[in-house]
Design a protein around this motif. Structure first.
Motif, PDB file in Angstrom:
ATOM      1  N   PHE A 149       0.815  -1.207   0.000  1.00 20.73           N
ATOM      2  CA  PHE A 149       0.000   0.000   0.000  1.00 20.73           C
ATOM      3  C   PHE A 149       0.859   1.272   0.000  1.00 20.73           C
ATOM      4  CE2 PHE A 149      -3.024  -3.028   1.990  1.00 20.73           C
ATOM      5  CZ  PHE A 149      -4.080  -2.880   1.108  1.00 20.73           C
ATOM      6  N   HIS A 208       5.138   5.552  -2.526  1.00 19.88           N
ATOM      7  CA  HIS A 208       5.331   6.856  -1.874  1.00 19.88           C
ATOM      8  C   HIS A 208       6.806   7.112  -1.585  1.00 19.88           C
ATOM      9  CE1 HIS A 208       1.038   6.120  -1.028  1.00 19.88           C
ATOM     10  NE2 HIS A 208       0.937   7.425  -1.101  1.00 19.88           N
ATOM     11  N   ARG A 227       4.548  13.338   4.803  1.00 23.76           N
ATOM     12  CA  ARG A 227       3.284  14.095   4.765  1.00 23.76           C
ATOM     13  C   ARG A 227       2.155  13.262   5.365  1.00 23.76           C
ATOM     14  NH1 ARG A 227      -0.887  13.916   1.613  1.00 23.76           N
ATOM     15  NH2 ARG A 227      -2.207  15.761   1.344  1.00 23.76           N
ATOM     16  N   ILE A 228       2.093  12.001   4.962  1.00 30.90           N
ATOM     17  CA  ILE A 228       1.042  11.121   5.512  1.00 30.90           C
ATOM     18  C   ILE A 228       1.222  11.009   7.023  1.00 30.90           C
ATOM     19  CG2 ILE A 228       0.125   8.762   5.556  1.00 30.90           C
ATOM     20  CD1 ILE A 228       1.038   8.520   2.604  1.00 30.90           C
ATOM     21  N   LEU A 264      -0.053  14.025   8.782  1.00 31.57           N
ATOM     22  CA  LEU A 264      -1.519  14.089   8.779  1.00 31.57           C
ATOM     23  C   LEU A 264      -2.110  13.104   9.788  1.00 31.57           C
ATOM     24  CD1 LEU A 264      -2.110  14.532   4.948  1.00 31.57           C
ATOM     25  CD2 LEU A 264      -2.687  16.185   6.744  1.00 31.57           C
ATOM     26  N   GLN A 276      -4.397  14.130  12.866  1.00 28.19           N
ATOM     27  CA  GLN A 276      -5.726  13.538  12.995  1.00 28.19           C
ATOM     28  C   GLN A 276      -5.912  12.928  14.385  1.00 28.19           C
ATOM     29  OE1 GLN A 276      -6.549   9.963  10.895  1.00 28.19           O
ATOM     30  NE2 GLN A 276      -8.566  10.657  10.242  1.00 28.19           N
ATOM     31  N   TYR A 303      -7.070  18.914  11.931  1.00 31.95           N
ATOM     32  CA  TYR A 303      -6.774  17.983  10.842  1.00 31.95           C
ATOM     33  C   TYR A 303      -7.172  18.626   9.524  1.00 31.95           C
ATOM     34  CZ  TYR A 303      -7.044  13.991   7.718  1.00 31.95           C
ATOM     35  OH  TYR A 303      -6.866  13.150   6.645  1.00 31.95           O
ATOM     36  N   ARG A 337      -7.450  15.034   3.822  1.00 25.88           N
ATOM     37  CA  ARG A 337      -8.690  14.638   3.146  1.00 25.88           C
ATOM     38  C   ARG A 337      -9.520  13.748   4.073  1.00 25.88           C
ATOM     39  NH1 ARG A 337      -5.975  11.718  -1.689  1.00 25.88           N
ATOM     40  NH2 ARG A 337      -4.448  11.345  -0.063  1.00 25.88           N
ATOM     41  N   THR A 379      -9.408   9.507   1.020  1.00 23.24           N
ATOM     42  CA  THR A 379      -8.004   9.112   1.090  1.00 23.24           C
ATOM     43  C   THR A 379      -7.787   7.641   0.733  1.00 23.24           C
ATOM     44  OG1 THR A 379      -7.589  10.705   2.851  1.00 23.24           O
ATOM     45  CG2 THR A 379      -6.008   8.917   2.625  1.00 23.24           C
ATOM     46  N   HIS A 380      -8.662   6.781   1.245  1.00 17.24           N
ATOM     47  CA  HIS A 380      -8.419   5.342   1.120  1.00 17.24           C
ATOM     48  C   HIS A 380      -9.220   4.692  -0.007  1.00 17.24           C
ATOM     49  CE1 HIS A 380      -7.170   6.412   5.243  1.00 17.24           C
ATOM     50  NE2 HIS A 380      -6.195   5.548   5.019  1.00 17.24           N
ATOM     51  N   ILE A 394      -8.468  -1.822   0.531  1.00 15.76           N
ATOM     52  CA  ILE A 394      -8.101  -2.345   1.862  1.00 15.76           C
ATOM     53  C   ILE A 394      -9.172  -3.332   2.319  1.00 15.76           C
ATOM     54  CG2 ILE A 394      -7.732  -1.715   4.284  1.00 15.76           C
ATOM     55  CD1 ILE A 394      -6.609   0.991   3.244  1.00 15.76           C
TER      56      ILE A 394
HETATM   57  C1  HEM Z   1      -5.902   2.789  11.498  1.00 16.80           C
HETATM   58  C2  HEM Z   1      -6.660   3.671  10.891  1.00 16.80           C
HETATM   59  C3  HEM Z   1      -6.123   4.612   9.847  1.00 16.80           C
HETATM   60  C4  HEM Z   1      -6.016   5.957   9.933  1.00 16.80           C
HETATM   61  C5  HEM Z   1      -6.387   6.811  11.125  1.00 16.80           C
HETATM   62  C6  HEM Z   1      -5.447   6.427   8.696  1.00 16.80           C
HETATM   63  C7  HEM Z   1      -5.182   7.752   8.422  1.00 16.80           C
HETATM   64  C8  HEM Z   1      -4.635   8.220   7.261  1.00 16.80           C
HETATM   65  C9  HEM Z   1      -4.376   9.609   6.941  1.00 16.80           C
HETATM   66  C10 HEM Z   1      -4.655  10.786   7.872  1.00 16.80           C
HETATM   67  C11 HEM Z   1      -3.844   9.676   5.719  1.00 16.80           C
HETATM   68  C12 HEM Z   1      -3.423  10.943   4.938  1.00 16.80           C
HETATM   69  C13 HEM Z   1      -4.646  11.687   4.426  1.00 16.80           C
HETATM   70  C14 HEM Z   1      -4.362  12.623   3.267  1.00 16.80           C
HETATM   71  O1  HEM Z   1      -3.472  12.355   2.425  1.00 16.80           O
HETATM   72  O2  HEM Z   1      -5.066  13.659   3.146  1.00 16.80           O
HETATM   73  C15 HEM Z   1      -3.738   8.312   5.242  1.00 16.80           C
HETATM   74  C16 HEM Z   1      -3.221   7.950   4.031  1.00 16.80           C
HETATM   75  C17 HEM Z   1      -3.026   6.657   3.640  1.00 16.80           C
HETATM   76  N1  HEM Z   1      -3.397   5.520   4.314  1.00 16.80           N
HETATM   77 FE1  HEM Z   1      -4.379   5.447   6.056  1.00 16.80          FE
HETATM   78  N2  HEM Z   1      -5.234   5.372   7.878  1.00 16.80           N
HETATM   79  C18 HEM Z   1      -5.627   4.236   8.544  1.00 16.80           C
HETATM   80  C19 HEM Z   1      -5.552   2.949   8.089  1.00 16.80           C
HETATM   81  C20 HEM Z   1      -4.907   2.566   6.954  1.00 16.80           C
HETATM   82  C21 HEM Z   1      -4.702   1.202   6.545  1.00 16.80           C
HETATM   83  C22 HEM Z   1      -5.202  -0.036   7.311  1.00 16.80           C
HETATM   84  C23 HEM Z   1      -4.007   1.248   5.387  1.00 16.80           C
HETATM   85  C24 HEM Z   1      -3.507   0.116   4.549  1.00 16.80           C
HETATM   86  C25 HEM Z   1      -3.121  -1.009   5.029  1.00 16.80           C
HETATM   87  C26 HEM Z   1      -3.812   2.635   5.032  1.00 16.80           C
HETATM   88  C27 HEM Z   1      -3.161   3.106   3.931  1.00 16.80           C
HETATM   89  C28 HEM Z   1      -2.987   4.418   3.596  1.00 16.80           C
HETATM   90  C29 HEM Z   1      -2.321   4.884   2.382  1.00 16.80           C
HETATM   91  C30 HEM Z   1      -1.704   4.009   1.292  1.00 16.80           C
HETATM   92  C31 HEM Z   1      -2.356   6.286   2.398  1.00 16.80           C
HETATM   93  C32 HEM Z   1      -1.809   7.238   1.337  1.00 16.80           C
HETATM   94  C33 HEM Z   1      -2.915   7.536   0.350  1.00 16.80           C
HETATM   95  C34 HEM Z   1      -2.541   8.605  -0.648  1.00 16.80           C
HETATM   96  O3  HEM Z   1      -1.492   9.246  -0.519  1.00 16.80           O
HETATM   97  O4  HEM Z   1      -3.294   8.812  -1.587  1.00 16.80           O
HETATM   98  N3  HEM Z   1      -4.373   3.407   6.017  1.00 16.80           N
HETATM   99  N4  HEM Z   1      -4.234   7.462   6.192  1.00 16.80           N
END
Ligand code: HEM
Length: 148
Positions: free
Chosen positions: A60, A64, A71-72, A75, A79, A90, A93, A98-99, A104
């Motif tokens: 995933f 990047h 950056r992530i 954020l 958050q 926060y 997005r 975002t996801h 997932i």
């Molecule tokens: C546990 C709960 C989770 C929270 C609180 C969370 C939170 C976030 C936040 C705040 C961002 C950045 C938002 C933005 O770019 O505006 C993000 C990005 C991302 N998250 Fe999560 N996430 C969670 C779970 C997961 C899981 C389980 C995965 C994958 C296994 C995942 C994969 C990603 C990926 C790949 C990005 C980058 C997406 C992009 O840049 O377009 N996240 N997440």
């Protein structure tokens, strides 16, 4: 009627005021109970470190670069800080936007939650606070998981 000696009356008065104040003191925010900003940032770094090095989840994050990962990370810190009652805002997005499209699964989610519990345990976060963090995170699950 016999009057109480002044000192006794004063002591009783102070105890009443102290009791009333104690009853009014709100429980500190989860943010404060977790140790504030630096503690949350350290928890986030450890958690993300586990996600990106887990061979079942690293795909995933593969595309990047370091700056995008930083950056992530920032954020996620913001958050968590905002969601736990801290002073942050926060500005990322929505979780759905975002996801969306990452695909997932429920199993990915469970893996991520196990990593989070491992992180919280490593940082000796008490059981009550762990439960509160997990409840806050679980509320986001429907927006993050696409394939139950
Ligand atoms: C546990 C709960 C989770 C929270 C609180 C969370 C939170 C976030 C936040 C705040 C961002 C950045 C938002 C933005 O770019 O505006 C993000 C990005 C991302 N998250 Fe999560 N996430 C969670 C779970 C997961 C899981 C389980 C995965 C994958 C296994 C995942 C994969 C990603 C990926 C790949 C990005 C980058 C997406 C992009 O840049 O377009 N996240 N997440």
């Amino acid at each position: 009627m016999r009057r109480l000696p002044t000192v006794t009356a004063l002591t009783l008065g102070l105890m009443t005021i102290a009791g009333a104040l104690a009853a009014q003191t709100p429980t500190p925010t989860l943010y404060k109970r977790l140790g504030g900003y630096d503690a949350l940032a350290a928890v986030t770094d450890d958690f993300i470190g586990r996600l990106v090095t887990d061979s079942a989840l690293s795909r995933f994050f593969g595309g990047h670069g370091n700056d995008s990962k930083a950056r992530i990370r920032q954020l996620v810190v913001d958050q968590l800080c905002a969601a736990t009652g801290g002073p942050c805002v926060y500005i990322g997005r929505s979780m759905k936007a975002t996801h969306s499209g990452l695909g997932i699964t429920g199993a990915d989610w469970d893996r991520a939650v196990r990593h989070l519990v491992a992180t919280l345990t490593k940082f000796t976060v008490p059981a009550a606070e762990q439960t509160e963090v997990l409840a806050a995170i679980s509320a986001l699950k429907p927006d993050i998981v696409e394939k139950p």
